[in-house]
Design an enzyme around this catalytic site. Structure first.
Site, mmCIF file in Angstrom:
data_model
loop_
_atom_site.group_PDB
_atom_site.id
_atom_site.type_symbol
_atom_site.label_atom_id
_atom_site.label_comp_id
_atom_site.label_asym_id
_atom_site.label_seq_id
_atom_site.Cartn_x
_atom_site.Cartn_y
_atom_site.Cartn_z
ATOM 1 N N GLY A 28 52.033 -4.775 72.919
ATOM 2 C CA GLY A 28 51.112 -3.644 72.869
ATOM 3 C C GLY A 28 51.449 -2.526 73.844
ATOM 4 N N SER B 46 55.760 -5.236 70.498
ATOM 5 C CA SER B 46 56.106 -3.857 70.130
ATOM 6 C C SER B 46 57.247 -3.785 69.115
ATOM 7 C CB SER B 46 56.413 -3.017 71.373
ATOM 8 O OG SER B 46 55.274 -2.964 72.217
ATOM 9 N N GLY C 77 52.089 -7.053 65.859
ATOM 10 C CA GLY C 77 50.694 -6.675 66.086
ATOM 11 C C GLY C 77 50.371 -5.343 65.444
ATOM 12 N N GLU D 161 47.453 -13.414 74.892
ATOM 13 C CA GLU D 161 46.085 -12.919 75.120
ATOM 14 C C GLU D 161 45.107 -14.080 75.254
ATOM 15 O OE1 GLU D 161 46.123 -10.226 71.774
ATOM 16 O OE2 GLU D 161 47.570 -8.971 72.837
ATOM 17 N N ASN E 89 49.997 -10.028 62.967
ATOM 18 C CA ASN E 89 48.893 -10.544 63.783
ATOM 19 C C ASN E 89 47.882 -9.408 63.918
ATOM 20 O OD1 ASN E 89 47.169 -11.512 65.731
ATOM 21 N ND2 ASN E 89 48.681 -11.483 67.407
ATOM 22 N N TRP E 90 46.814 -9.511 63.142
ATOM 23 C CA TRP E 90 45.849 -8.405 63.116
ATOM 24 C C TRP E 90 45.005 -8.331 64.393
ATOM 25 C CZ3 TRP E 90 43.299 -8.375 57.523
ATOM 26 C CH2 TRP E 90 44.278 -8.048 56.577
ATOM 27 N N LYS E 91 45.029 -9.394 65.193
ATOM 28 C CA LYS E 91 44.163 -9.462 66.393
ATOM 29 C C LYS E 91 42.723 -9.174 65.987
ATOM 30 C CE LYS E 91 48.155 -8.422 69.177
ATOM 31 N NZ LYS E 91 48.692 -7.971 70.439
ATOM 32 N N GLU F 121 57.372 -13.975 72.816
ATOM 33 C CA GLU F 121 56.676 -12.706 73.014
ATOM 34 C C GLU F 121 56.588 -12.397 74.504
ATOM 35 O OE1 GLU F 121 54.040 -11.631 69.404
ATOM 36 O OE2 GLU F 121 52.839 -12.762 70.828
ATOM 37 N N HIS G 159 48.850 -17.639 72.031
ATOM 38 C CA HIS G 159 49.170 -16.221 72.203
ATOM 39 C C HIS G 159 48.871 -15.832 73.656
ATOM 40 C CE1 HIS G 159 49.021 -11.883 71.898
ATOM 41 N NE2 HIS G 159 49.718 -12.008 70.789
#
Ligand code: PGA
Length: 250
Positions: free
Chosen positions: A173, A211, A232, A98, A11-13, A167, A96
């Site tokens: 992160g 993570s 990530g 976020e 997941n490149w965000k 998650e 997600h």
């Protein structure tokens, strides 16, 4: 028991750029020898066309990070599932944390997004996970079950066509990975919930995310109900991502 080959998803965000994407993917694609798990990268929408070309003919699938809950129309800034499909998108992350946290996405909205993706032939990767406060209050199970239940309610038996990603919000992160035992115990809860919802629950991969990195991937992936990872920051480094793909290969 069905053996699902592991699925590892980067997941490149909101990271990347034309030059960086090209060099990261050329390193990844050149290092795939010995990798036999399923692999995908979920890239920012403006790079779908570029990455579609870069991945053409490779074993790595293309994914998106979000999709509109609407089919088409006057929704400025939104990207529909059929548009994603035009770029051969195979997977799409929905819900997600976020998006839930910064864009107020509810369980019902996430379920509608999953439905839109499926209708376009795209596999939604449905994210669920508890916050630190929810974990400390002993609510982990009820939170993740409620999140998944909304999707099951909306898409019914098609739930066998989704991917689930557990998650824990506190692990994303932060460098605080869930222990393999913590991950396994939540994955087992989700697995049981899927089993009660569909006769084909064994098709559903349940990924762990938060993570995950080259150092901890093997232990997490060794758990019976951990079918892969949603990765990530460690997916932005070719060597680290490749090490994890190898850990997921048998
Ligand atoms: P992280 O992110 O691996 O950087 O914790 C995972 C995710 O948010 O999907």
């Amino acid at each position: 028991m069905t053996v699902r080959s592991k699925l590892m998803v980067g997941n490149w965000k909101m990271h990347g750029g034309l030059a960086d994407n090209a060099s990261l993917l050329s390193e990844v694609l050149n290092g795939l020898e010995g990798v036999n798990c399923r692999a995908a990268v979920c890239v920012p929408a403006p790079y779908l066309a570029q990455v579609q070309t870069l991945l053409a003919g490779s074993a790595v699938s293309l994914g998106a990070q979000d999709v509109s809950a609407h089919e088409a129309g006057a929704y400025t800034g939104e990207v529909s599932a059929t548009m994603l499909r035009d770029f051969s998108v195979r997977y799409c992350i929905v819900g997600h944390s976020e998006r839930r946290q910064y864009h107020g996405e509810s369980n019902d909205l996430v379920a509608t997004k999953a439905q839109r993706a499926l209708a376009a032939g795209i596999t939604p990767i449905v994210c669920v996970g508890e916050s630190l406060a929810e974990r400390e209050a002993g609510h982990t199970e009820s939170v993740v079950k409620r999140q998944l239940a909304a999707v099951i309610h909306t898409i019914g038996h098609c739930v066998s066509e989704i991917v689930v990603a557990y998650e824990p919000v506190w692990a994303i992160g932060t460098g605080w990975t869930a222990t393999p035992e913590q991950a396994q115990s939540v994955h087992a809860v989700l697995r049981a919930q899927l089993k009660a919802a569909t006769a084909h629950s064994d098709r559903v991969s349940i990924l762990y995310g938060g993570s995950m990195n080259a150092a901890n991937a093997a232990d997490l992936l060794a758990q019976p109900d951990v079918d892969g990872g949603l990765i990530g920051s460690a997916a932005l480094k070719s060597f680290e991502f490749l090490t994890m793909l190898k850990a997921a290969s048998c």
